[in-house]
Design a protein around this motif. Structure first.
Motif, mmCIF file in Angstrom:
data_model
loop_
_atom_site.group_PDB
_atom_site.id
_atom_site.type_symbol
_atom_site.label_atom_id
_atom_site.label_comp_id
_atom_site.label_asym_id
_atom_site.label_seq_id
_atom_site.Cartn_x
_atom_site.Cartn_y
_atom_site.Cartn_z
ATOM 1 N N ARG A 196 -28.653 29.524 -68.487
ATOM 2 C CA ARG A 196 -30.115 29.375 -68.517
ATOM 3 C C ARG A 196 -30.591 28.596 -69.739
ATOM 4 O O ARG A 196 -31.780 28.358 -69.895
ATOM 5 C CB ARG A 196 -30.795 30.756 -68.575
ATOM 6 C CG ARG A 196 -30.619 31.632 -67.364
ATOM 7 C CD ARG A 196 -31.479 32.886 -67.511
ATOM 8 N NE ARG A 196 -31.275 33.529 -68.794
ATOM 9 C CZ ARG A 196 -30.439 34.530 -69.031
ATOM 10 N NH1 ARG A 196 -29.730 35.037 -68.049
ATOM 11 N NH2 ARG A 196 -30.310 35.029 -70.234
ATOM 12 N N GLU A 203 -36.649 34.822 -73.510
ATOM 13 C CA GLU A 203 -35.538 34.935 -72.551
ATOM 14 C C GLU A 203 -34.400 35.781 -73.113
ATOM 15 O O GLU A 203 -33.265 35.706 -72.633
ATOM 16 C CB GLU A 203 -35.021 33.555 -72.129
ATOM 17 C CG GLU A 203 -35.928 32.903 -71.120
ATOM 18 C CD GLU A 203 -35.221 32.085 -70.047
ATOM 19 O OE1 GLU A 203 -33.990 32.140 -69.942
ATOM 20 O OE2 GLU A 203 -35.936 31.395 -69.316
ATOM 21 N N MET A 212 -38.139 25.139 -70.889
ATOM 22 C CA MET A 212 -38.615 26.142 -71.855
ATOM 23 C C MET A 212 -37.597 26.277 -72.977
ATOM 24 O O MET A 212 -36.389 26.309 -72.737
ATOM 25 C CB MET A 212 -38.760 27.499 -71.166
ATOM 26 C CG MET A 212 -39.900 27.561 -70.179
ATOM 27 S SD MET A 212 -39.950 29.158 -69.411
ATOM 28 C CE MET A 212 -38.367 29.230 -68.634
ATOM 29 N N TYR A 231 -42.134 31.740 -64.098
ATOM 30 C CA TYR A 231 -42.732 31.118 -65.289
ATOM 31 C C TYR A 231 -43.516 29.877 -64.888
ATOM 32 O O TYR A 231 -43.219 29.218 -63.891
ATOM 33 C CB TYR A 231 -41.690 30.813 -66.367
ATOM 34 C CG TYR A 231 -40.429 30.125 -65.916
ATOM 35 C CD1 TYR A 231 -40.412 28.774 -65.637
ATOM 36 C CD2 TYR A 231 -39.237 30.844 -65.798
ATOM 37 C CE1 TYR A 231 -39.243 28.142 -65.238
ATOM 38 C CE2 TYR A 231 -38.054 30.217 -65.399
ATOM 39 C CZ TYR A 231 -38.073 28.867 -65.123
ATOM 40 O OH TYR A 231 -36.922 28.247 -64.728
ATOM 41 N N ARG A 266 -27.470 26.015 -62.211
ATOM 42 C CA ARG A 266 -27.174 26.355 -63.608
ATOM 43 C C ARG A 266 -25.666 26.582 -63.728
ATOM 44 O O ARG A 266 -25.076 27.219 -62.852
ATOM 45 C CB ARG A 266 -27.884 27.645 -64.016
ATOM 46 C CG ARG A 266 -29.391 27.671 -63.836
ATOM 47 C CD ARG A 266 -29.880 29.074 -64.171
ATOM 48 N NE ARG A 266 -31.292 29.266 -63.935
ATOM 49 C CZ ARG A 266 -31.830 29.644 -62.781
ATOM 50 N NH1 ARG A 266 -31.071 29.856 -61.721
ATOM 51 N NH2 ARG A 266 -33.130 29.829 -62.680
ATOM 52 N N ALA A 314 -38.442 30.285 -61.666
ATOM 53 C CA ALA A 314 -37.346 29.717 -60.900
ATOM 54 C C ALA A 314 -36.640 30.874 -60.195
ATOM 55 O O ALA A 314 -36.619 31.991 -60.716
ATOM 56 C CB ALA A 314 -36.353 29.009 -61.807
#
Ligand code: GLY
Length: 412
Positions: free
Chosen positions: A369, A81, A75, A287, A343, A300
């Motif tokens: 992210r 976000e 994304m 998402y 991440r 996630a």
């Protein structure tokens, strides 16, 4: 996958390495202007841009194009976000989002490969009263930040996306948040690097070489040495673990686990979702990212579990439960892949870019992210830093020096 610092197959954390003091590069060393440690998308874009600036460049990674991008949904969500307290990061995210169309066009031309970039927009929806209140707050924050998003009723949301559950209470339409396929992006970057003359050392990195208080290259698995004028540490969540990096320079980066599912909309593709749909479902984020080839990515989880990359029943359950509430028809689809990635989290959720206190060592890590979103701007910033020794104005707040002990003592 990354150099040497990869967690063991048992899932245990690798031992934190103490600096080993200075080492020297031997007479048989290969020499390059820039050595990038880590061949994920951040390392690759850095190498590609450096090579375009005329620097001889090498990447060390046993599996270039791997890393967190293999798991990520892709994304490009600077607006949806947005988080409280991340206004500084927002500027960099937006700068990178603006660069995406030109970046993709250039990369596809340079690599001869499609990246799956899709200007499809995003719809963020709410399912209950609390989720709706949260989304209203986010809308106000977006508005205060000068961002474009439009509030829609539940009915308007369903008109846009008929597969949404009847219970959807409202949502935010953000036409500027798009998507790309991170696996194709990584593949294209590998090809672009190869065509630009980047050398790949398909090996683990044993340690950083430091000669006379300056980063001077790296020792690869098996003892081979690569000498370099400048070294970029771009090893994602593992960047804080490289042997030979002095303690005070090691980036404060930690792994934040994300479990992600891939479903497949069978051919011929019935219209399922036309854009990314996301929601907060009783406090947990979910998402759904629909690709043109029928892949539907569901993500996630966000878990502080160290180096663990186990896909758990609980993680899969949470994602499917929340996704099903959002789009009930989704349970008919084949579940084709489950994965967990790490991440690279930093203390302020923003990346660490540019020169460190150790001459010759630069960082490109801590993207948390936003690694996929920040790929274009990271490439530009790092190339600038490698050529000039300075960060461009837009990246100055992201200097790794903001975490250096000396800086903190002075500002305390
Ligand atoms: N940016 C999506 C994620 O980190 O899950």
């Amino acid at each position: 996958m990354h150099p040497r610092m990869q967690p063991s197959r048992t899932g245990r954390a690798p031992t934190a390495h103490a600096p080993t003091g200075h080492s020297s590069t031997g007479p048989s060393a290969t020499t390059t202007d820039v050595l990038v440690i880590g061949g994920g998308i951040i390392g690759l874009v850095t190498a590609w841009r450096a090579a375009q600036r005329g620097l001889s460049t090498a990447v060390a990674d046993p599996e270039p194009g791997g890393g967190a991008a293999r798991v990520a949904a892709g994304m490009l969500a600077a607006v949806t976000e947005l988080h409280y307290g991340e206004e500084m990061l927002l500027g960099l995210n937006l700068a990178s989002a603006r660069r995406y169309p030109d970046f993709v066009a250039e990369l596809e031309e340079a690599s001869g490969q499609d990246t799956g970039y899709r200007r499809c927009g995003t719809l963020a929806v709410a399912l209950d009263t609390d989720d709706r209140a949260h989304l209203r707050e986010l809308h106000a924050l977006q508005h205060r930040s000068g961002l474009e998003s439009e509030w829609l009723t539940g009915r308007e949301c369903r008109r846009l996306e008929p597969m949404l559950a009847p219970g959807v209470r409202g949502g935010l339409r953000v036409d500027g948040d798009h998507q790309i396929d991170p696996r194709r992006l990584a593949k294209a970057l590998v090809a672009a690097c190869e065509r630009a003359g980047v050398t790949f050392h398909r090996a683990w990195v044993e340690r950083l070489s430091v000669v006379r208080d300056r980063a001077a290259g790296a020792v690869l698995d098996g003892g081979r040495e690569v000498a370099a004028e400048q070294v970029v540490l771009a090893a994602g969540s593992l960047s804080g673990r490289l042997e030979g990096v002095p303690e005070e320079v090691l980036p404060p980066v930690r792994p934040v686990k994300g479990q992600v599912l891939r479903l497949t909309v069978p051919r011929p593709y019935a219209p399922f979702l036309s854009r990314t749909v996301r929601a907060l479902v009783r406090g947990s984020h979910v998402y759904l990212v629909p690709r043109e080839n029928g892949e539907l990515v569901v993500g996630a989880t966000s878990e502080e579990l160290g180096w663990d990359t186990t896909v758990t029943a609980g993680g899969v359950y949470q994602l499917l439960r929340d996704a099903h509430e959002l789009v009930p028809g989704l349970t008919e689809l084949p579940l084709t892949e489950t994965r967990a990635g790490l991440r690279p989290g930093s203390p302020d959720n923003a990346p660490l870019l540019g020169p460190t206190e150790l001459p010759g060592l630069l960082l490109a890590t801590g993207h948390y992210r936003n690694g996929v979103l920040l790929t274009p701007v990271t490439g530009d910033v790092m190339a600038h830093a490698l050529v000039t020794g300075e960060l461009p104005e837009e990246a100055k707040p992201f200097t790794p020096r903001r975490f250096s002990p000396v800086r903190q003592e002075v500002t305390a």
